[in-house]
Design a protein around this motif. Structure first.
Motif, PDB file in Angstrom:
ATOM      1  N   GLU A   1       0.820  -1.209   0.000  1.00 14.04           N
ATOM      2  CA  GLU A   1       0.000   0.000   0.000  1.00 14.04           C
ATOM      3  C   GLU A   1       0.856   1.262   0.000  1.00 14.04           C
ATOM      4  O   GLU A   1       1.914   1.322   0.622  1.00 14.04           O
ATOM      5  CB  GLU A   1      -0.941   0.003   1.210  1.00 14.04           C
ATOM      6  CG  GLU A   1      -1.964  -1.129   1.189  1.00 14.04           C
ATOM      7  CD  GLU A   1      -2.942  -1.041   2.341  1.00 14.04           C
ATOM      8  OE1 GLU A   1      -2.769  -0.144   3.194  1.00 14.04           O
ATOM      9  OE2 GLU A   1      -3.867  -1.865   2.401  1.00 14.04           O
TER      10      GLU A   1
ATOM     11  N   SER B   1     -11.058   3.947  -4.731  1.00  9.27           N
ATOM     12  CA  SER B   1     -10.337   4.480  -3.579  1.00  9.27           C
ATOM     13  C   SER B   1     -10.586   5.976  -3.421  1.00  9.27           C
ATOM     14  O   SER B   1     -10.763   6.477  -2.306  1.00  9.27           O
ATOM     15  CB  SER B   1      -8.833   4.216  -3.739  1.00  9.27           C
ATOM     16  OG  SER B   1      -8.117   4.683  -2.619  1.00  9.27           O
TER      17      SER B   1
ATOM     18  N   LYS C   1     -11.065  -3.073  -1.657  1.00 10.87           N
ATOM     19  CA  LYS C   1      -9.683  -2.631  -1.736  1.00 10.87           C
ATOM     20  C   LYS C   1      -8.883  -3.708  -2.451  1.00 10.87           C
ATOM     21  O   LYS C   1      -8.785  -4.838  -1.979  1.00 10.87           O
ATOM     22  CB  LYS C   1      -9.123  -2.380  -0.336  1.00 10.87           C
ATOM     23  CG  LYS C   1      -9.828  -1.252   0.413  1.00 10.87           C
ATOM     24  CD  LYS C   1      -9.208  -1.037   1.777  1.00 10.87           C
ATOM     25  CE  LYS C   1      -9.912   0.090   2.521  1.00 10.87           C
ATOM     26  NZ  LYS C   1      -9.319   0.316   3.875  1.00 10.87           N
TER      27      LYS C   1
END
Length: 583
Positions: free
Chosen positions: A303, A339, A579
């Motif tokens: 991430e 996102s 995600k």
């Protein structure tokens, strides 16, 4: 700045004067004591002592605090006069009643956004001027009959979101084609359902082969011009080429999919940079470390948070993921948009007036829209309707395609005729791609009551089954299920309905209500699917109900109490709440 006037009121950051009202979920202006006040609010009597809170002292007394809770926000509170009762303490969690007055302040208007979910703007003392300022940021295009003349809150709507490859602004020299007139580089058709329970974001590949129809454009100097259409060309040429505007792209989408876009929103490379900066970055994930010299994207595995130039590189790169093609880039863009939407709707963003003001500026400066939605108040209405859709029910998918069979070197794609038409049909008929349970509480009491009451035994239910848009053979398959598995032996196949329908319906006469309720339970029909009307005669000359299978039919024996249908297997599908890591 205190009440004695140190500094000017217009030097204060307007974002710092807005406070979230938990009761309404909107921001409201809280003026400093030195701000201009309405003349109808009583002033302290001459010679009367001023309360600590009225002087701007940060450490007001307990009594002063109590008075502030009962007065209109931001107003000075005069000392209590003799023989006048103290104001009544408001009920916890609610604001006290405001005194009647002519006020320049108005309620704040909140919305969240970007290209798909816009942003807030505020209206209060001076707010009208700020609203007009934001409105001046938005560019508009007259698309004529290519779109709708107005936005309607109570209907399903389709917005064509277009990202162009036109180089504008500093720092964009490395992106897009040099000297490009602004082709449709990234295109998403956003469909929002009528009941706001779901939405579908359908990506249209720029290399999809389509027919571009003739389109009418309005020139900058006033007159209209017809730009001739062309066949078997890349979709991205529907914008910019030969002077085509966004209205031409809207017409091309209608030609290729049968779906009518109501409005469009268009932005260039700068939109990604400014919007992500306004929200302090967007979280992304990659399975493997990325070092792409062409887009200058460098990310470690796992991430990361990207904004500005790095965010643009993330959505533009084609060489860091998959087969380095446009379809793989679309997947990454969809993940990025999901996102971005989560970040814009997060409490961290929605409770920060400073971020919202930045986002309002960034979004309005980035957008070009059709004239019908060119007012900021209309963009606010659209954003509020979008805000009603749960992110778990916002589906990202792509037009189903296959390689162009006419090419030896595969460079373009065509619609997959085995899957594409059903995808288009679902959007056109407002059918969800996610399992959305019908909310009976939204139905009117009279409609919901159709399901309540006595039910006949399945063996006493007489019904004829018609195909009104379901796949071929569905009526016979459902009939077999009713007779063999459900015990509805007095049923028969009545062939095709006179016209296709989006939703399955059951029409029955008043004296057949008990039969209708029994069949509704077997099939999972909602009250809205039950249509009181007239009976017809079956092959034995007896009165019978009519079950018309619509395009929401999901297969024999499958309950119809959800808003989705059995959709084709799609290679690229996700929802906004997921995600994912790009690979």
């Amino acid at each position: 700045m205190d009440a004695q006037g140190r500094g000017r009121a217009d030097d204060v950051d307007p974002a710092d004067q807005w406070v979230l009202n938990p009761r309404t979920g909107e921001y409201e202006l809280r003026l400093s004591p030195s701000a201009p006040q309405s003349s109808s609010v009583p002033r302290p009597r001459r010679g009367a002592p001023r309360s600590p809170d009225a002087s701007g002292d940060a450490g007001g007394s307990t009594a002063g605090t109590a008075r502030r809770r009962t007065a209109a926000p931001g107003r000075e509170v005069p000392p209590q006069r003799r023989r006048r009762p103290a104001p009544e303490e408001p009920v916890p969690g609610r604001r006290g009643r405001r005194p009647e007055r002519k006020s320049k302040s108005k309620r704040a208007l909140l919305w969240v956004g970007g290209s798909t979910a816009f942003v807030v703007l505020v209206a209060g003392v001076g707010g009208y001027v700020y609203l007009k300022h934001l409105e001046g940021n938005v560019s508009t295009t007259d698309v004529g009959s290519a779109g709708s003349s107005s936005f309607k809150k109570d209907e399903a709507f389709n917005i064509l979101i277009i990202g162009t490859d036109k180089r504008t602004g500093a720092g964009n020299e490395g992106y897009g084609d040099k000297g490009s007139v602004g082709h449709a580089d990234t295109t998403i058709l956003l469909h929002v359902s009528k009941d706001r329970s779901n939405a579908t974001a359908l990506s249209i590949p720029r290399d999809l082969i389509v027919d571009v129809p003739d389109c009418e454009t309005k020139q900058e100097d006033g007159p209209k011009k017809i730009i001739p259409g062309t066949s078997d060309v890349r979709f991205n040429t529907s914008l910019g080429e030969s002077g085509r505007d966004a209205g031409c792209t809207m017409r091309t989408v209608k030609e290729a999919t049968g779906i009518q876009p109501n409005h469009f929103m268009m932005a260039d490379f700068n939109a990604v940079k400014t919007l992500t900066t306004a929200v302090d970055g967007v979280d992304v994930c990659v399975e493997n470390a990325v070092d792409d010299p062409k887009s200058h994207l460098k990310l470690p595995a796992g991430e990361s948070k990207v904004e500005g130039e790095q965010a643009l590189a993330f959505v533009r790169t084609r060489h860091a993921f998959g087969n380095e093609g446009d379809l793989d880039r679309i997947k990454v863009q969809q993940q990025f948009l999901g996102s971005l939407m989560r970040k814009m709707s997060s409490s961290d963003t929605l409770t920060s007036p400073t971020k919202l003001v930045k986002l309002a500026e960034a979004a309005t400066e980035a957008l070009t829209v059709d004239k019908a939605i060119g007012k900021v108040s209309t963009l606010k209405d659209i954003a509020l309707e979008l805000k009603k859709v749960p992110t778990k029910n916002i589906t990202f998918t792509t037009v189903p395609v296959i390689d162009n069979p006419t090419e030896k070197v595969k460079a373009t794609v065509v619609v997959n005729e085995a899957k594409g038409p059903q995808v288009f049909d679902m959007i056109r008929n407002d059918i969800s791609f996610t399992e959305v349970k019908q909310k009976e509480k939204k139905e009117k009491a009279a409609v919901a009551a159709r399901l309540k009451g006595e039910q006949s035994e399945p063996s006493e239910v007489r019904v004829r089954v018609m195909n009104g848009g379901a796949p071929a053979g569905s009526a016979q398959q459902e009939l077999s299920y009713l007779q063999t598995d459900a015990g509805v032996t007095k049923s028969e196949n009545a062939g095709n309905a006179p016209a296709d329908v989006a939703k399955t319906t059951l029409e029955y006469a008043p004296d057949q209500a008990d039969q209708a309720r029994a069949l509704a339970e077997i099939l999972g029909l909602s009250g809205a699917a039950m249509k009181p009307g007239e009976s017809v005669t079956n092959s034995q000359g007896l009165p019978t109900m009519t079950l018309t299978l619509g395009k929401d039919f999901k297969g024999a024996g499958v309950k119809l109490d959800t808003a989705s249908v059995k959709k084709p297997d799609l290679d690229n599908e996700s929802t906004a709440d997921q995600k994912q890591c790009a690979s």
